[in-house]
Write a protein that holds these residues in place. Structure first.
Motif, mmCIF file in Angstrom:
data_model
loop_
_atom_site.group_PDB
_atom_site.id
_atom_site.type_symbol
_atom_site.label_atom_id
_atom_site.label_comp_id
_atom_site.label_asym_id
_atom_site.label_seq_id
_atom_site.Cartn_x
_atom_site.Cartn_y
_atom_site.Cartn_z
ATOM 1 N N ARG A 24 -8.635 10.907 -11.418
ATOM 2 C CA ARG A 24 -9.038 11.615 -10.198
ATOM 3 C C ARG A 24 -8.200 11.177 -9.010
ATOM 4 N NH1 ARG A 24 -13.240 10.037 -8.309
ATOM 5 N NH2 ARG A 24 -14.181 8.709 -9.863
ATOM 6 N N HIS A 25 -7.956 9.873 -8.900
ATOM 7 C CA HIS A 25 -7.159 9.349 -7.788
ATOM 8 C C HIS A 25 -5.720 9.853 -7.871
ATOM 9 C CE1 HIS A 25 -10.009 5.710 -7.012
ATOM 10 N NE2 HIS A 25 -10.599 6.866 -6.845
ATOM 11 N N LYS A 30 -1.553 13.147 -5.649
ATOM 12 C CA LYS A 30 -0.447 14.036 -6.010
ATOM 13 C C LYS A 30 -0.473 15.326 -5.188
ATOM 14 C CE LYS A 30 1.967 15.726 -10.032
ATOM 15 N NZ LYS A 30 1.994 15.832 -11.472
ATOM 16 N N GLU A 31 -1.657 15.728 -4.729
ATOM 17 C CA GLU A 31 -1.772 16.940 -3.907
ATOM 18 C C GLU A 31 -0.963 16.835 -2.621
ATOM 19 O OE1 GLU A 31 -5.848 17.920 -3.168
ATOM 20 O OE2 GLU A 31 -6.309 18.120 -5.296
ATOM 21 N N HIS A 32 -0.676 15.622 -2.179
ATOM 22 C CA HIS A 32 0.062 15.402 -0.944
ATOM 23 C C HIS A 32 1.560 15.232 -1.175
ATOM 24 C CE1 HIS A 32 -3.684 14.945 1.264
ATOM 25 N NE2 HIS A 32 -4.103 14.141 0.303
ATOM 26 N N CYS A 33 2.001 15.365 -2.429
ATOM 27 C CA CYS A 33 3.399 15.098 -2.763
ATOM 28 C C CYS A 33 4.086 16.348 -3.304
ATOM 29 C CB CYS A 33 3.477 13.997 -3.828
ATOM 30 S SG CYS A 33 2.778 12.441 -3.293
ATOM 31 N N GLU A 36 9.074 15.985 -6.482
ATOM 32 C CA GLU A 36 9.737 14.703 -6.724
ATOM 33 C C GLU A 36 8.772 13.518 -6.620
ATOM 34 O OE1 GLU A 36 10.850 16.598 -3.943
ATOM 35 O OE2 GLU A 36 12.174 17.814 -5.177
ATOM 36 N N GLY A 37 7.549 13.776 -6.233
ATOM 37 C CA GLY A 37 6.569 12.704 -6.097
ATOM 38 C C GLY A 37 6.580 12.027 -4.739
ATOM 39 N N VAL A 38 7.274 12.602 -3.790
ATOM 40 C CA VAL A 38 7.375 12.050 -2.439
ATOM 41 C C VAL A 38 6.423 12.815 -1.529
ATOM 42 C CG1 VAL A 38 8.944 11.666 -0.499
ATOM 43 C CG2 VAL A 38 9.784 11.447 -2.844
ATOM 44 N N VAL A 39 5.754 12.095 -0.634
ATOM 45 C CA VAL A 39 4.835 12.738 0.306
ATOM 46 C C VAL A 39 5.614 13.783 1.095
ATOM 47 C CG1 VAL A 39 3.317 12.415 2.276
ATOM 48 C CG2 VAL A 39 3.414 10.671 0.491
ATOM 49 N N ASP A 40 5.158 15.034 0.994
ATOM 50 C CA ASP A 40 5.880 16.105 1.677
ATOM 51 C C ASP A 40 5.016 16.848 2.684
ATOM 52 O OD1 ASP A 40 4.211 17.639 0.124
ATOM 53 O OD2 ASP A 40 5.792 18.833 -0.796
ATOM 54 N N GLY A 41 3.869 16.322 2.934
ATOM 55 C CA GLY A 41 2.975 16.987 3.869
ATOM 56 C C GLY A 41 2.613 16.059 5.003
ATOM 57 N N GLU A 42 1.384 16.113 5.359
ATOM 58 C CA GLU A 42 0.845 15.303 6.433
ATOM 59 C C GLU A 42 0.626 13.879 5.938
ATOM 60 O OE1 GLU A 42 -0.080 14.685 10.174
ATOM 61 O OE2 GLU A 42 0.470 16.702 9.497
ATOM 62 N N PHE A 43 1.417 12.920 6.428
ATOM 63 C CA PHE A 43 1.342 11.536 5.963
ATOM 64 C C PHE A 43 -0.023 10.923 6.264
ATOM 65 C CE2 PHE A 43 2.205 6.948 6.159
ATOM 66 C CZ PHE A 43 2.711 6.777 4.874
ATOM 67 N N THR A 49 -6.450 9.671 2.134
ATOM 68 C CA THR A 49 -6.808 9.816 0.729
ATOM 69 C C THR A 49 -6.623 8.482 0.010
ATOM 70 O OG1 THR A 49 -6.174 12.151 0.751
ATOM 71 C CG2 THR A 49 -6.325 11.091 -1.410
ATOM 72 N N ARG A 50 -5.533 7.782 0.299
ATOM 73 C CA ARG A 50 -5.295 6.457 -0.296
ATOM 74 C C ARG A 50 -6.401 5.483 0.094
ATOM 75 N NH1 ARG A 50 -0.075 3.616 0.954
ATOM 76 N NH2 ARG A 50 -1.045 2.076 -0.367
ATOM 77 N N ARG A 51 -6.819 5.525 1.361
ATOM 78 C CA ARG A 51 -7.879 4.624 1.830
ATOM 79 C C ARG A 51 -9.186 4.902 1.106
ATOM 80 N NH1 ARG A 51 -12.055 4.185 5.074
ATOM 81 N NH2 ARG A 51 -12.077 6.348 5.717
ATOM 82 N N ILE A 52 -9.529 6.176 0.982
ATOM 83 C CA ILE A 52 -10.775 6.563 0.321
ATOM 84 C C ILE A 52 -10.759 6.173 -1.153
ATOM 85 C CG2 ILE A 52 -12.140 8.559 -0.432
ATOM 86 C CD1 ILE A 52 -11.392 9.826 2.326
ATOM 87 N N THR A 53 -9.631 6.410 -1.824
ATOM 88 C CA THR A 53 -9.549 6.051 -3.238
ATOM 89 C C THR A 53 -9.586 4.533 -3.418
ATOM 90 O OG1 THR A 53 -7.123 6.203 -3.231
ATOM 91 C CG2 THR A 53 -8.352 8.167 -3.921
#
Length: 171
Positions: A24-25, A30-33, A36-43, A49-53
């Motif tokens: 789930r995490h 991944k929804e934010h990347c 290529e697996g790089v954050v491509d949206g709103e950092f 999301t990282r904090r919540i997970t």
């Protein structure tokens, strides 16, 4: 859970729960990347999301440790390490009240002492809180609320309450 399941089943359930949470995490982050697996949206959204997970993972770890302790018990023939205040560590042997246990109870493990007294006596426990953060770093704005608007940095002590006169049993 461990009363009805053998230790092996407890371990299997913990592994299944962990894998489900990790999947789930992974999906949530991944929804934010981009591809290529790089954050491509709103950092900031990614960090939230990282904090919540991370908070969920921390809670799960506490649950897992308790389940394992319930299933396997703690050794009473050798010490285990417990954390105290300001990252202090104490080597204590479960069931033995010695100088190491006394030091741990008086330097960050007041909740363990209160829990032990309450378990043996059936007495209630109480949390003592400060109006402001008890430590030098205010963490209230970081989602560290405990309950009823109380922040974790406001917690200063945990004690057992003697019912006949309301006195607190503290270190």
């Amino acid at each position: 859970m461990s009363d009805t399941l053998d230790p092996r089943s407890v371990v299997h359930q913990i592994l299944a729960d962990y894998r489900q949470m990790a999947a789930r995490h992974h999906i949530a982050l991944k929804e934010h990347c981009g591809i290529e697996g790089v954050v491509d949206g709103e950092f900031d959204e990614y960090e939230e999301t990282r904090r919540i997970t991370a908070l969920e993972a921390d809670e799960k770890l506490e649950t897992f440790i308790q389940l394992l302790t319930d299933a396997f018990g703690l050794p009473d023939d050798r010490p285990v390490t417990v954390l105290g205040a300001n990252t202090a560590q104490f080597q204590v042997t479960p069931g033995r009240l010695d100088d190491n246990a006394r030091a741990a109870f008086t330097q960050g493990q007041c909740h363990a002492l209160a829990h032990a007294v309450a378990e043996v006596t059936g007495w209630q426990t109480v949390v003592l809180a400060e109006r402001e953060c008890a430590d030098g770093y205010d963490t209230c704005g970081m989602g560290n609320a405990v309950a009823d608007g109380l922040c974790i940095c406001q917690l200063s002590h945990v004690a057992a309450v003697r019912p006949r006169d309301g006195h607190l049993i503290v270190r």
